[in-house]
Design a protein around this motif. Structure first.
Motif, PDB file in Angstrom:
ATOM      1  N   GLN A  15     -13.126   1.016  -7.036  1.00 16.20           N
ATOM      2  CA  GLN A  15     -13.848   0.236  -6.032  1.00 16.20           C
ATOM      3  C   GLN A  15     -13.062  -0.997  -5.597  1.00 16.20           C
ATOM      4  O   GLN A  15     -13.088  -1.379  -4.431  1.00 16.20           O
ATOM      5  CB  GLN A  15     -15.228  -0.185  -6.563  1.00 16.20           C
ATOM      6  N   SER A  16     -12.338  -1.613  -6.511  1.00 17.27           N
ATOM      7  CA  SER A  16     -11.572  -2.813  -6.152  1.00 17.27           C
ATOM      8  C   SER A  16     -10.526  -2.494  -5.078  1.00 17.27           C
ATOM      9  O   SER A  16     -10.295  -3.295  -4.169  1.00 17.27           O
ATOM     10  CB  SER A  16     -10.909  -3.434  -7.386  1.00 17.27           C
ATOM     11  N   SER A  17      -9.899  -1.323  -5.167  1.00 18.84           N
ATOM     12  CA  SER A  17      -8.927  -0.916  -4.147  1.00 18.84           C
ATOM     13  C   SER A  17      -9.613  -0.655  -2.810  1.00 18.84           C
ATOM     14  O   SER A  17      -9.080  -0.990  -1.748  1.00 18.84           O
ATOM     15  CB  SER A  17      -8.183   0.339  -4.584  1.00 18.84           C
ATOM     16  N   ARG A  18     -10.779  -0.063  -2.861  1.00 19.04           N
ATOM     17  CA  ARG A  18     -11.543   0.202  -1.636  1.00 19.04           C
ATOM     18  C   ARG A  18     -11.932  -1.108  -0.948  1.00 19.04           C
ATOM     19  O   ARG A  18     -11.803  -1.254   0.265  1.00 19.04           O
ATOM     20  CB  ARG A  18     -12.788   1.017  -1.948  1.00 19.04           C
ATOM     21  N   ASP A  19     -12.398  -2.065  -1.756  1.00 21.14           N
ATOM     22  CA  ASP A  19     -12.787  -3.363  -1.212  1.00 21.14           C
ATOM     23  C   ASP A  19     -11.583  -4.084  -0.604  1.00 21.14           C
ATOM     24  O   ASP A  19     -11.680  -4.674   0.471  1.00 21.14           O
ATOM     25  CB  ASP A  19     -13.421  -4.234  -2.298  1.00 21.14           C
ATOM     26  N   ALA A  20     -10.443  -4.029  -1.298  1.00 22.31           N
ATOM     27  CA  ALA A  20      -9.224  -4.668  -0.792  1.00 22.31           C
ATOM     28  C   ALA A  20      -8.799  -4.037   0.523  1.00 22.31           C
ATOM     29  O   ALA A  20      -8.385  -4.739   1.454  1.00 22.31           O
ATOM     30  CB  ALA A  20      -8.111  -4.564  -1.825  1.00 22.31           C
ATOM     31  N   ALA A  21      -8.891  -2.711   0.630  1.00 22.14           N
ATOM     32  CA  ALA A  21      -8.517  -2.014   1.866  1.00 22.14           C
ATOM     33  C   ALA A  21      -9.408  -2.464   3.013  1.00 22.14           C
ATOM     34  O   ALA A  21      -8.926  -2.724   4.116  1.00 22.14           O
ATOM     35  CB  ALA A  21      -8.628  -0.507   1.672  1.00 22.14           C
ATOM     36  N   ARG A  22     -10.682  -2.582   2.763  1.00 20.21           N
ATOM     37  CA  ARG A  22     -11.609  -3.006   3.821  1.00 20.21           C
ATOM     38  C   ARG A  22     -11.340  -4.436   4.266  1.00 20.21           C
ATOM     39  O   ARG A  22     -11.550  -4.788   5.420  1.00 20.21           O
ATOM     40  CB  ARG A  22     -13.044  -2.845   3.348  1.00 20.21           C
ATOM     41  N   MET A  23     -10.849  -5.273   3.362  1.00 25.18           N
ATOM     42  CA  MET A  23     -10.546  -6.662   3.710  1.00 25.18           C
ATOM     43  C   MET A  23      -9.257  -6.776   4.521  1.00 25.18           C
ATOM     44  O   MET A  23      -9.146  -7.630   5.394  1.00 25.18           O
ATOM     45  CB  MET A  23     -10.437  -7.509   2.441  1.00 25.18           C
ATOM     46  N   ILE A  24      -8.279  -5.914   4.241  1.00 25.59           N
ATOM     47  CA  ILE A  24      -6.981  -6.034   4.898  1.00 25.59           C
ATOM     48  C   ILE A  24      -6.960  -5.381   6.284  1.00 25.59           C
ATOM     49  O   ILE A  24      -6.206  -5.795   7.153  1.00 25.59           O
ATOM     50  CB  ILE A  24      -5.846  -5.473   4.005  1.00 25.59           C
ATOM     51  N   VAL A  25      -7.798  -4.394   6.513  1.00 25.83           N
ATOM     52  CA  VAL A  25      -7.778  -3.638   7.767  1.00 25.83           C
ATOM     53  C   VAL A  25      -7.841  -4.525   9.009  1.00 25.83           C
ATOM     54  O   VAL A  25      -7.058  -4.331   9.941  1.00 25.83           O
ATOM     55  CB  VAL A  25      -8.891  -2.563   7.783  1.00 25.83           C
ATOM     56  N   PRO A  26      -8.717  -5.522   9.064  1.00 24.56           N
ATOM     57  CA  PRO A  26      -8.769  -6.341  10.286  1.00 24.56           C
ATOM     58  C   PRO A  26      -7.470  -7.105  10.573  1.00 24.56           C
ATOM     59  O   PRO A  26      -7.238  -7.516  11.698  1.00 24.56           O
ATOM     60  CB  PRO A  26      -9.913  -7.323  10.009  1.00 24.56           C
ATOM     61  N   ARG A  27      -6.617  -7.284   9.577  1.00 22.56           N
ATOM     62  CA  ARG A  27      -5.371  -8.029   9.761  1.00 22.56           C
ATOM     63  C   ARG A  27      -4.198  -7.129  10.123  1.00 22.56           C
ATOM     64  O   ARG A  27      -3.103  -7.619  10.367  1.00 22.56           O
ATOM     65  CB  ARG A  27      -5.045  -8.814   8.496  1.00 22.56           C
ATOM     66  N   LEU A  28      -4.384  -5.825  10.145  1.00 25.62           N
ATOM     67  CA  LEU A  28      -3.304  -4.893  10.455  1.00 25.62           C
ATOM     68  C   LEU A  28      -3.414  -4.405  11.893  1.00 25.62           C
ATOM     69  O   LEU A  28      -4.496  -4.135  12.381  1.00 25.62           O
ATOM     70  CB  LEU A  28      -3.351  -3.680   9.525  1.00 25.62           C
ATOM     71  N   ASN A  29      -2.264  -4.260  12.545  1.00 22.87           N
ATOM     72  CA  ASN A  29      -2.294  -3.670  13.873  1.00 22.87           C
ATOM     73  C   ASN A  29      -2.326  -2.145  13.737  1.00 22.87           C
ATOM     74  O   ASN A  29      -2.224  -1.609  12.635  1.00 22.87           O
ATOM     75  CB  ASN A  29      -1.147  -4.176  14.750  1.00 22.87           C
ATOM     76  N   THR A  30      -2.444  -1.447  14.828  1.00 26.82           N
ATOM     77  CA  THR A  30      -2.603   0.010  14.810  1.00 26.82           C
ATOM     78  C   THR A  30      -1.433   0.713  14.133  1.00 26.82           C
ATOM     79  O   THR A  30      -1.642   1.584  13.285  1.00 26.82           O
ATOM     80  CB  THR A  30      -2.770   0.537  16.248  1.00 26.82           C
ATOM     81  N   ILE A  31      -0.208   0.350  14.483  1.00 26.49           N
ATOM     82  CA  ILE A  31       0.950   1.039  13.903  1.00 26.49           C
ATOM     83  C   ILE A  31       1.088   0.695  12.427  1.00 26.49           C
ATOM     84  O   ILE A  31       1.393   1.563  11.609  1.00 26.49           O
ATOM     85  CB  ILE A  31       2.235   0.734  14.693  1.00 26.49           C
ATOM     86  N   GLN A  32       0.821  -0.546  12.047  1.00 24.82           N
ATOM     87  CA  GLN A  32       0.847  -0.904  10.629  1.00 24.82           C
ATOM     88  C   GLN A  32      -0.157  -0.049   9.859  1.00 24.82           C
ATOM     89  O   GLN A  32       0.140   0.433   8.767  1.00 24.82           O
ATOM     90  CB  GLN A  32       0.519  -2.378  10.431  1.00 24.82           C
ATOM     91  N   SER A  33      -1.336   0.133  10.426  1.00 23.01           N
ATOM     92  CA  SER A  33      -2.360   0.957   9.767  1.00 23.01           C
ATOM     93  C   SER A  33      -1.896   2.402   9.613  1.00 23.01           C
ATOM     94  O   SER A  33      -2.136   3.030   8.585  1.00 23.01           O
ATOM     95  CB  SER A  33      -3.671   0.915  10.559  1.00 23.01           C
ATOM     96  N   GLN A  34      -1.221   2.940  10.634  1.00 24.17           N
ATOM     97  CA  GLN A  34      -0.703   4.307  10.559  1.00 24.17           C
ATOM     98  C   GLN A  34       0.345   4.428   9.456  1.00 24.17           C
ATOM     99  O   GLN A  34       0.348   5.391   8.688  1.00 24.17           O
ATOM    100  CB  GLN A  34      -0.091   4.724  11.891  1.00 24.17           C
ATOM    101  N   VAL A  35       1.246   3.446   9.394  1.00 28.43           N
ATOM    102  CA  VAL A  35       2.300   3.462   8.371  1.00 28.43           C
ATOM    103  C   VAL A  35       1.680   3.344   6.990  1.00 28.43           C
ATOM    104  O   VAL A  35       2.035   4.085   6.068  1.00 28.43           O
ATOM    105  CB  VAL A  35       3.331   2.333   8.622  1.00 28.43           C
ATOM    106  N   MET A  36       0.730   2.426   6.829  1.00 25.83           N
ATOM    107  CA  MET A  36       0.090   2.238   5.535  1.00 25.83           C
ATOM    108  C   MET A  36      -0.604   3.520   5.083  1.00 25.83           C
ATOM    109  O   MET A  36      -0.477   3.934   3.928  1.00 25.83           O
ATOM    110  CB  MET A  36      -0.909   1.076   5.622  1.00 25.83           C
ATOM    111  N   ALA A  37      -1.319   4.165   5.983  1.00 30.41           N
ATOM    112  CA  ALA A  37      -2.016   5.412   5.644  1.00 30.41           C
ATOM    113  C   ALA A  37      -1.019   6.503   5.259  1.00 30.41           C
ATOM    114  O   ALA A  37      -1.241   7.240   4.289  1.00 30.41           O
ATOM    115  CB  ALA A  37      -2.887   5.868   6.817  1.00 30.41           C
ATOM    116  N   ALA A  38       0.089   6.609   5.977  1.00 31.43           N
ATOM    117  CA  ALA A  38       1.094   7.636   5.673  1.00 31.43           C
ATOM    118  C   ALA A  38       1.709   7.406   4.303  1.00 31.43           C
ATOM    119  O   ALA A  38       1.884   8.355   3.523  1.00 31.43           O
ATOM    120  CB  ALA A  38       2.183   7.643   6.749  1.00 31.43           C
ATOM    121  N   VAL A  39       2.026   6.161   3.996  1.00 34.73           N
ATOM    122  CA  VAL A  39       2.624   5.851   2.692  1.00 34.73           C
ATOM    123  C   VAL A  39       1.613   6.087   1.578  1.00 34.73           C
ATOM    124  O   VAL A  39       1.949   6.652   0.535  1.00 34.73           O
ATOM    125  CB  VAL A  39       3.178   4.407   2.678  1.00 34.73           C
TER     126      VAL A  39
END
Length: 96
Positions: A15-39
């Motif tokens: 759950q801590s990882s899920r919460d951290a992901a939800r907090m960081i998403v608003p600070r990432l742009n679209t391509i950063q989010s795509q790269v993060m998801a791929a990695v």
């Protein structure tokens, strides 16, 4: 799981990882989010910059630059291993 956090964590993450992901998403742009998801999807196998370019059908540095930004943010790190792509040994990147 909210749609804005899709791909930012695995179903097996705590759950801590899920919460951290939800907090960081608003600070990432679209391509950063795509790269993060791929990695994240690549897991411990990781991806090289060349593989990122191939995954997104991009020959420019767009995805490499976004990966570098994610490294600076502490979200992606070098795995310490290198993998050969087209005759060149390249750093392998994994989620931090």
């Amino acid at each position: 799981m909210p749609d804005d956090a899709h791909g930012m964590f695995r179903g097996t993450d705590p759950q801590s990882s899920r919460d951290a992901a939800r907090m960081i998403v608003p600070r990432l742009n679209t391509i950063q989010s795509q790269v993060m998801a791929a990695v994240r999807d690549a897991g411990n196998v990781g991806l090289t910059d060349w593989e990122l370019d191939q995954k997104f059908s991009c020959k420019r540095s767009t995805y490499r630059s976004r990966r570098a930004e994610l490294v600076e943010m502490g979200l992606i790190k070098a795995s310490g291993s290198r993998r050969e792509n087209e005759g060149t040994k390249r750093a392998v990147w994994i989620a931090a």
